[in-house]
Design a protein around this motif. Sequence first.
Motif, PDB file in Angstrom:
ATOM      1  N   VAL A  17      -9.987  -3.018  10.644  1.00  0.00           N
ATOM      2  CA  VAL A  17      -8.915  -2.192  10.948  1.00  0.00           C
ATOM      3  C   VAL A  17      -7.972  -1.849   9.774  1.00  0.00           C
ATOM      4  CG1 VAL A  17      -8.631  -3.126  13.448  1.00  0.00           C
ATOM      5  CG2 VAL A  17      -7.366  -4.064  11.534  1.00  0.00           C
ATOM      6  N   PHE A  18      -8.191  -2.495   8.760  1.00  0.00           N
ATOM      7  CA  PHE A  18      -7.565  -2.276   7.660  1.00  0.00           C
ATOM      8  C   PHE A  18      -8.008  -2.829   6.438  1.00  0.00           C
ATOM      9  CE2 PHE A  18      -3.951  -2.004   4.797  1.00  0.00           C
ATOM     10  CZ  PHE A  18      -3.460  -0.849   4.766  1.00  0.00           C
ATOM     11  N   GLY A  19      -8.229  -2.281   5.039  1.00  0.00           N
ATOM     12  CA  GLY A  19      -8.923  -2.892   3.982  1.00  0.00           C
ATOM     13  C   GLY A  19      -8.798  -1.897   2.840  1.00  0.00           C
ATOM     14  N   PRO A  20      -9.560  -2.009   1.853  1.00  0.00           N
ATOM     15  CA  PRO A  20      -9.427  -1.192   0.506  1.00  0.00           C
ATOM     16  C   PRO A  20      -9.323   0.230   0.802  1.00  0.00           C
ATOM     17  CG  PRO A  20     -11.163  -2.840   0.450  1.00  0.00           C
ATOM     18  CD  PRO A  20     -11.006  -2.855   1.776  1.00  0.00           C
ATOM     19  N   GLY A  21     -10.260   0.708   1.662  1.00  0.00           N
ATOM     20  CA  GLY A  21     -10.098   2.417   1.804  1.00  0.00           C
ATOM     21  C   GLY A  21      -8.923   2.912   2.601  1.00  0.00           C
ATOM     22  N   PRO A  22      -8.409   2.229   3.640  1.00  0.00           N
ATOM     23  CA  PRO A  22      -7.226   2.709   4.111  1.00  0.00           C
ATOM     24  C   PRO A  22      -5.880   2.489   3.272  1.00  0.00           C
ATOM     25  CG  PRO A  22      -8.329   1.549   5.904  1.00  0.00           C
ATOM     26  CD  PRO A  22      -9.153   1.364   4.434  1.00  0.00           C
ATOM     27  N   VAL A  23      -5.746   1.352   2.466  1.00  0.00           N
ATOM     28  CA  VAL A  23      -4.681   1.020   1.663  1.00  0.00           C
ATOM     29  C   VAL A  23      -4.500   2.173   0.503  1.00  0.00           C
ATOM     30  CG1 VAL A  23      -5.905  -0.800  -0.056  1.00  0.00           C
ATOM     31  CG2 VAL A  23      -3.218  -0.695   0.738  1.00  0.00           C
ATOM     32  N   ASP A  24      -5.663   2.455  -0.078  1.00  0.00           N
ATOM     33  CA  ASP A  24      -5.821   3.230  -1.077  1.00  0.00           C
ATOM     34  C   ASP A  24      -5.359   4.974  -0.323  1.00  0.00           C
ATOM     35  OD1 ASP A  24      -6.722   1.708  -2.925  1.00  0.00           O
ATOM     36  OD2 ASP A  24      -8.901   2.601  -2.817  1.00  0.00           O
ATOM     37  N   LEU A  25      -5.704   5.154   0.805  1.00  0.00           N
ATOM     38  CA  LEU A  25      -5.392   6.250   1.509  1.00  0.00           C
ATOM     39  C   LEU A  25      -4.008   6.384   1.635  1.00  0.00           C
ATOM     40  CD1 LEU A  25      -6.360   8.989   2.629  1.00  0.00           C
ATOM     41  CD2 LEU A  25      -6.404   7.800   4.861  1.00  0.00           C
ATOM     42  N   LEU A  26      -3.180   5.422   1.999  1.00  0.00           N
ATOM     43  CA  LEU A  26      -1.946   5.464   2.184  1.00  0.00           C
ATOM     44  C   LEU A  26      -1.170   5.406   0.956  1.00  0.00           C
ATOM     45  CD1 LEU A  26      -1.492   2.809   5.246  1.00  0.00           C
ATOM     46  CD2 LEU A  26      -1.515   5.129   5.239  1.00  0.00           C
ATOM     47  N   GLU A  27      -1.429   4.760  -0.004  1.00  0.00           N
ATOM     48  CA  GLU A  27      -0.866   4.849  -1.224  1.00  0.00           C
ATOM     49  C   GLU A  27      -0.941   6.431  -1.849  1.00  0.00           C
ATOM     50  OE1 GLU A  27      -1.191   0.278  -3.235  1.00  0.00           O
ATOM     51  OE2 GLU A  27      -2.812   1.642  -3.736  1.00  0.00           O
ATOM     52  N   ARG A  28      -2.129   6.924  -1.741  1.00  0.00           N
ATOM     53  CA  ARG A  28      -2.145   8.320  -2.109  1.00  0.00           C
ATOM     54  C   ARG A  28      -1.229   9.324  -1.210  1.00  0.00           C
ATOM     55  NH1 ARG A  28      -7.053   9.250  -5.473  1.00  0.00           N
ATOM     56  NH2 ARG A  28      -7.984   7.240  -5.616  1.00  0.00           N
ATOM     57  N   VAL A  29      -1.144   9.092   0.049  1.00  0.00           N
ATOM     58  CA  VAL A  29      -0.219   9.750   0.701  1.00  0.00           C
ATOM     59  C   VAL A  29       1.261   9.671   0.191  1.00  0.00           C
ATOM     60  CG1 VAL A  29       1.018   9.924   3.226  1.00  0.00           C
ATOM     61  CG2 VAL A  29      -1.437   9.605   2.984  1.00  0.00           C
ATOM     62  N   GLY A  30       1.592   8.249  -0.105  1.00  0.00           N
ATOM     63  CA  GLY A  30       2.815   8.079  -0.466  1.00  0.00           C
ATOM     64  C   GLY A  30       3.149   8.877  -1.991  1.00  0.00           C
ATOM     65  N   GLU A  88       2.447  -3.500   0.910  1.00  0.00           N
ATOM     66  CA  GLU A  88       3.042  -4.635  -0.411  1.00  0.00           C
ATOM     67  C   GLU A  88       2.372  -5.900   0.171  1.00  0.00           C
ATOM     68  OE1 GLU A  88       7.124  -6.393  -1.593  1.00  0.00           O
ATOM     69  OE2 GLU A  88       6.991  -4.661  -0.759  1.00  0.00           O
ATOM     70  N   ARG A  89       2.255  -6.174   1.346  1.00  0.00           N
ATOM     71  CA  ARG A  89       1.727  -7.340   1.969  1.00  0.00           C
ATOM     72  C   ARG A  89       0.179  -7.467   1.674  1.00  0.00           C
ATOM     73  NH1 ARG A  89       4.814 -10.569   5.535  1.00  0.00           N
ATOM     74  NH2 ARG A  89       6.890  -9.676   5.928  1.00  0.00           N
ATOM     75  N   TYR A  90      -0.386  -6.267   1.839  1.00  0.00           N
ATOM     76  CA  TYR A  90      -1.915  -6.242   1.751  1.00  0.00           C
ATOM     77  C   TYR A  90      -2.242  -6.564   0.383  1.00  0.00           C
ATOM     78  CZ  TYR A  90      -6.622  -4.729   1.208  1.00  0.00           C
ATOM     79  OH  TYR A  90      -8.169  -4.748   1.077  1.00  0.00           O
ATOM     80  N   ARG A  91      -1.408  -5.928  -0.597  1.00  0.00           N
ATOM     81  CA  ARG A  91      -1.734  -5.856  -2.058  1.00  0.00           C
ATOM     82  C   ARG A  91      -1.677  -7.532  -2.404  1.00  0.00           C
ATOM     83  NH1 ARG A  91      -5.609  -2.189  -3.117  1.00  0.00           N
ATOM     84  NH2 ARG A  91      -4.942  -0.025  -3.316  1.00  0.00           N
ATOM     85  N   ALA A  92      -0.558  -7.931  -1.996  1.00  0.00           N
ATOM     86  CA  ALA A  92      -0.278  -9.578  -2.409  1.00  0.00           C
ATOM     87  C   ALA A  92      -1.485 -10.383  -1.766  1.00  0.00           C
ATOM     88  CB  ALA A  92       0.985 -10.028  -1.860  1.00  0.00           C
TER      89      ALA A  92
END
Length: 321
Positions: A17-30, A88-92
């Motif tokens: 449900v979450f991992g490297p792809g989704p977190v990269d995507l969200l960071e780029r949205v930000g 933030e939590r996922y990157r930690a």
Amino acid sequence: MRPDLRAYLLGDDGHRVFGPGPVDLLERVGELGSLRAAAIEMGMAYTKATRLVRDAERAFGFALTERTVGGSGGGGSQLTAEARELIERYRAFERTSRWALSASYETCFSGFADVPRLGCVVMASGEGARFGGAPGEKLVAPLAGVPVLERTLAALPADLLDVVVVTRWDAVEELCRRLGVRCVRAAGPLKSDTMRAGLEALGHRAGCLFVTGDQPLLSEKSVRSMVAALTHEPTAIVRLAWRGRAANPVLWPNDTLGALARLEGDTGGRVLLDGHAELEGRVRLVEAADERELADVDTPEDLARLECETKGTGSFVSFQK
């Protein structure tokens, strides 16, 4: 050679449900203020980007993006507060997972291919005042015809450990030179000086065994068992023991070595364990085959007793480079 890790969060059904792809995507949205722009920058179809976000929102139970209206681009998307906290939590989690993976890899593969072996510091700087004679004399005193320190070194398998002897004495240095064993000088008379000099000489290691040089009946079998215990549990603090009584040597994992190097005064690693429940909980005992393995030589009487107890057993072997 190096290990790699992809940290994924799975739903109750076992699907990602979450991992490297989704977190990269969200960071780029930000950064870009647009889900569509983020997808384009990643070379991802907008429909896939939308699906990734929606699947994650269903799994976590909160919105990750919210629409913005107006502006030169006619609107876009921004991250919710929950999404920023998730990132933030996922990157930690990812950072600590990668650190644990690296430490485990270096421990489990120590000495294999291009991975450094575990370190071993042989403590040989004590004056040996109770033994008498010149400082450090007990370490080169013969036990059944072989110097005490040489017998200790014979228990340290070269295929598992990179050994450095730390001393302040010429006689010890000369013995190490004869045996082809690396030897460095301690900067001062304290135990912490000896430990620090050994760790500095070894450099980065997945773990380090600390052995007193006057433990001549230590067996290679026990040392190998200690290394196996650390390989099985890379965060363990492994101690040799007899019937549950912890003693020396001690094998410390990588995450404790910095603290050991910063110790001050005439104290050893025991000070790290006293009153620290988390570290105490990580101690694992390896039972010696014989109680005499734990014996050290403090006095001439100790040496004479060990000579009598072991005479004729054929249990001693000379150091092999």
